[in-house]
Write a protein that holds these residues in place. Sequence first.
Motif, mmCIF file in Angstrom:
data_model
loop_
_atom_site.group_PDB
_atom_site.id
_atom_site.type_symbol
_atom_site.label_atom_id
_atom_site.label_comp_id
_atom_site.label_asym_id
_atom_site.label_seq_id
_atom_site.Cartn_x
_atom_site.Cartn_y
_atom_site.Cartn_z
ATOM 1 N N ALA A 169 0.879 -1.171 0.000
ATOM 2 C CA ALA A 169 0.000 0.000 0.000
ATOM 3 C C ALA A 169 0.910 1.213 0.000
ATOM 4 N N PRO A 170 0.482 2.324 -0.575
ATOM 5 C CA PRO A 170 1.315 3.531 -0.553
ATOM 6 C C PRO A 170 1.409 4.095 0.859
ATOM 7 N N THR A 171 2.485 4.797 1.129
ATOM 8 C CA THR A 171 2.689 5.362 2.464
ATOM 9 C C THR A 171 2.117 6.772 2.575
ATOM 10 N N CYS A 172 1.213 7.150 1.684
ATOM 11 C CA CYS A 172 0.642 8.496 1.755
ATOM 12 C C CYS A 172 -0.193 8.676 3.016
ATOM 13 N N PHE A 173 -0.623 7.564 3.640
ATOM 14 C CA PHE A 173 -1.259 7.619 4.950
ATOM 15 C C PHE A 173 -1.145 6.227 5.557
ATOM 16 N N MET A 174 -0.038 5.982 6.223
ATOM 17 C CA MET A 174 0.250 4.653 6.758
ATOM 18 C C MET A 174 0.694 4.752 8.213
ATOM 19 N N LEU A 175 0.016 4.009 9.076
ATOM 20 C CA LEU A 175 0.351 3.950 10.493
ATOM 21 C C LEU A 175 1.315 2.793 10.714
ATOM 22 N N ILE A 176 2.440 3.067 11.396
ATOM 23 C CA ILE A 176 3.525 2.096 11.497
ATOM 24 C C ILE A 176 4.032 2.024 12.942
ATOM 25 N N LYS A 177 4.131 0.820 13.473
ATOM 26 C CA LYS A 177 4.732 0.635 14.803
ATOM 27 C C LYS A 177 6.169 1.142 14.789
ATOM 28 N N ASN A 178 6.603 1.743 15.894
ATOM 29 C CA ASN A 178 7.973 2.272 15.927
ATOM 30 C C ASN A 178 9.018 1.174 15.759
ATOM 31 N N SER A 179 8.703 -0.049 16.206
ATOM 32 C CA SER A 179 9.667 -1.147 16.102
ATOM 33 C C SER A 179 9.980 -1.510 14.657
ATOM 34 N N VAL A 180 9.055 -1.222 13.740
ATOM 35 C CA VAL A 180 9.278 -1.548 12.329
ATOM 36 C C VAL A 180 10.519 -0.832 11.799
ATOM 37 N N PHE A 181 10.704 0.406 12.189
ATOM 38 C CA PHE A 181 11.841 1.175 11.682
ATOM 39 C C PHE A 181 13.174 0.634 12.212
ATOM 40 N N TYR A 182 13.161 0.119 13.428
ATOM 41 C CA TYR A 182 14.385 -0.472 13.963
ATOM 42 C C TYR A 182 14.735 -1.771 13.246
ATOM 43 N N ASP A 183 13.733 -2.484 12.774
ATOM 44 C CA ASP A 183 13.970 -3.747 12.068
ATOM 45 C C ASP A 183 14.218 -3.539 10.569
ATOM 46 N N VAL A 184 13.404 -2.710 9.944
ATOM 47 C CA VAL A 184 13.442 -2.525 8.489
ATOM 48 C C VAL A 184 14.402 -1.423 8.072
ATOM 49 N N GLY A 185 14.559 -0.427 8.915
ATOM 50 C CA GLY A 185 15.360 0.735 8.562
ATOM 51 C C GLY A 185 14.474 1.875 8.080
ATOM 52 N N LEU A 186 15.111 2.957 7.668
ATOM 53 C CA LEU A 186 14.394 4.139 7.219
ATOM 54 C C LEU A 186 14.179 4.097 5.707
ATOM 55 N N MET A 187 13.646 5.173 5.158
ATOM 56 C CA MET A 187 13.468 5.290 3.715
ATOM 57 C C MET A 187 14.829 5.410 3.024
ATOM 58 N N ASP A 188 14.955 4.825 1.857
ATOM 59 C CA ASP A 188 16.179 4.939 1.072
ATOM 60 C C ASP A 188 16.169 6.305 0.383
ATOM 61 N N GLU A 189 17.069 7.197 0.824
ATOM 62 C CA GLU A 189 17.051 8.573 0.347
ATOM 63 C C GLU A 189 17.535 8.728 -1.089
ATOM 64 N N LYS A 190 18.112 7.679 -1.671
ATOM 65 C CA LYS A 190 18.528 7.749 -3.070
ATOM 66 C C LYS A 190 17.326 7.905 -4.007
ATOM 67 N N PHE A 191 16.162 7.459 -3.563
ATOM 68 C CA PHE A 191 14.982 7.561 -4.420
ATOM 69 C C PHE A 191 14.521 9.001 -4.588
ATOM 70 N N PHE A 192 14.752 9.836 -3.585
ATOM 71 C CA PHE A 192 14.339 11.243 -3.570
ATOM 72 C C PHE A 192 12.815 11.347 -3.480
ATOM 73 N N VAL A 193 12.102 10.875 -4.505
ATOM 74 C CA VAL A 193 10.647 10.859 -4.514
ATOM 75 C C VAL A 193 10.194 9.758 -5.479
ATOM 76 N N TYR A 194 9.070 9.132 -5.190
ATOM 77 C CA TYR A 194 8.530 8.005 -5.953
ATOM 78 C C TYR A 194 9.379 6.736 -5.752
ATOM 79 N N TYR A 195 8.717 5.653 -5.479
ATOM 80 C CA TYR A 195 9.306 4.335 -5.249
ATOM 81 C C TYR A 195 10.018 4.219 -3.904
ATOM 82 N N ASP A 196 10.223 5.330 -3.190
ATOM 83 C CA ASP A 196 10.778 5.223 -1.843
ATOM 84 C C ASP A 196 9.820 4.444 -0.948
ATOM 85 N N ASN A 197 8.511 4.677 -1.140
ATOM 86 C CA ASN A 197 7.536 3.926 -0.341
ATOM 87 C C ASN A 197 7.434 2.470 -0.786
ATOM 88 N N THR A 198 7.515 2.237 -2.106
ATOM 89 C CA THR A 198 7.502 0.863 -2.615
ATOM 90 C C THR A 198 8.670 0.072 -2.021
#
Length: 296
Positions: A169-198
């Motif tokens: 699902a797109p992250t334009c409105f997505m609720l996420i547990k804080n633990s997810v970021f510790y496991d998955v990591g943050l957004m890949d900033e190389k994307f800049f925009v589009y596909y970063d959420n994918t």
Amino acid sequence: MEEKRIGIVTVLYNSEKVLDDFFDSLKRQTYRNFILYVVDNASPDNSLEKAKILAADCKFETKFIANKENYGVAKGNNQGIINALYDECDYVLLSNNDVVLEDDTVKKLYAGLIEADADMSVPKIYLYNSTKLWCAGGKYNRFNNNTVHFGYNKEDCEKYSKLKKVSYAPTCFMLIKNSVFYDVGLMDEKFFVYYDNTDFVYRSQKLKKRLFYIPDSQMQHKESVCTGKRSDFFYRYVYRNRVYFASKHRKFWKLKYLEDLIFDKTIRAIKMKNNRGQHEIVSKALKEGYLLGSKK
């Protein structure tokens, strides 16, 4: 039900014209325990000033991050996420600001996440001022490295009214547990925009994070108001990033024919319209994405 603290993260860029509805939506939320993190990417309009004026009339806490240049949506989201985690928010809600919420959108999104024992949850999203859907959950298409929005541009019906687990699902409105970021990591900033959420959702699914579509939680989306759908900007980053995404996650990427397989229909369509400018933009974007993937 106990209200955990939610950090709502939104990134501004040319967002001035959508902010009235966005802040009004947040003011009316029945879920009250949240902090809004507003990240401005050096908007050339009056987005930041407008957001500060609107926030002053709100009872919820708002924190501002003003960047001196446009760092892109991915990095802007990361800045907000990091601040929310630092403030010990239990959940992070990534939100576009070109959205209009029902009064109970956040409350039902949180309740649905708890009910489903999910790690991430998304609402039913309508096209703005319409009974047609923009997204009712989705999936990832491995054949062409694209994503599918269930129900896109279709009238809402019983089919889209069932709570269910989804793989994208797109992250334009997505609720996420804080633990997810510790496991998955943050957004890949190389994307800049589009596909970063994918990319983020794809990585979360590889780690078997549970993403659920919550149909009782509903909102509207003013699609591509700030970036401009089918603009030169859109063509460059969508096609560059689709190549980069494939290079990150597809083991047989080095087989050059995959690039042609994915994109030749798009390129032919642009040629048929005799739009030489957009054809050159897409051609350069493909090469840029390939080189970006080669550096990883």
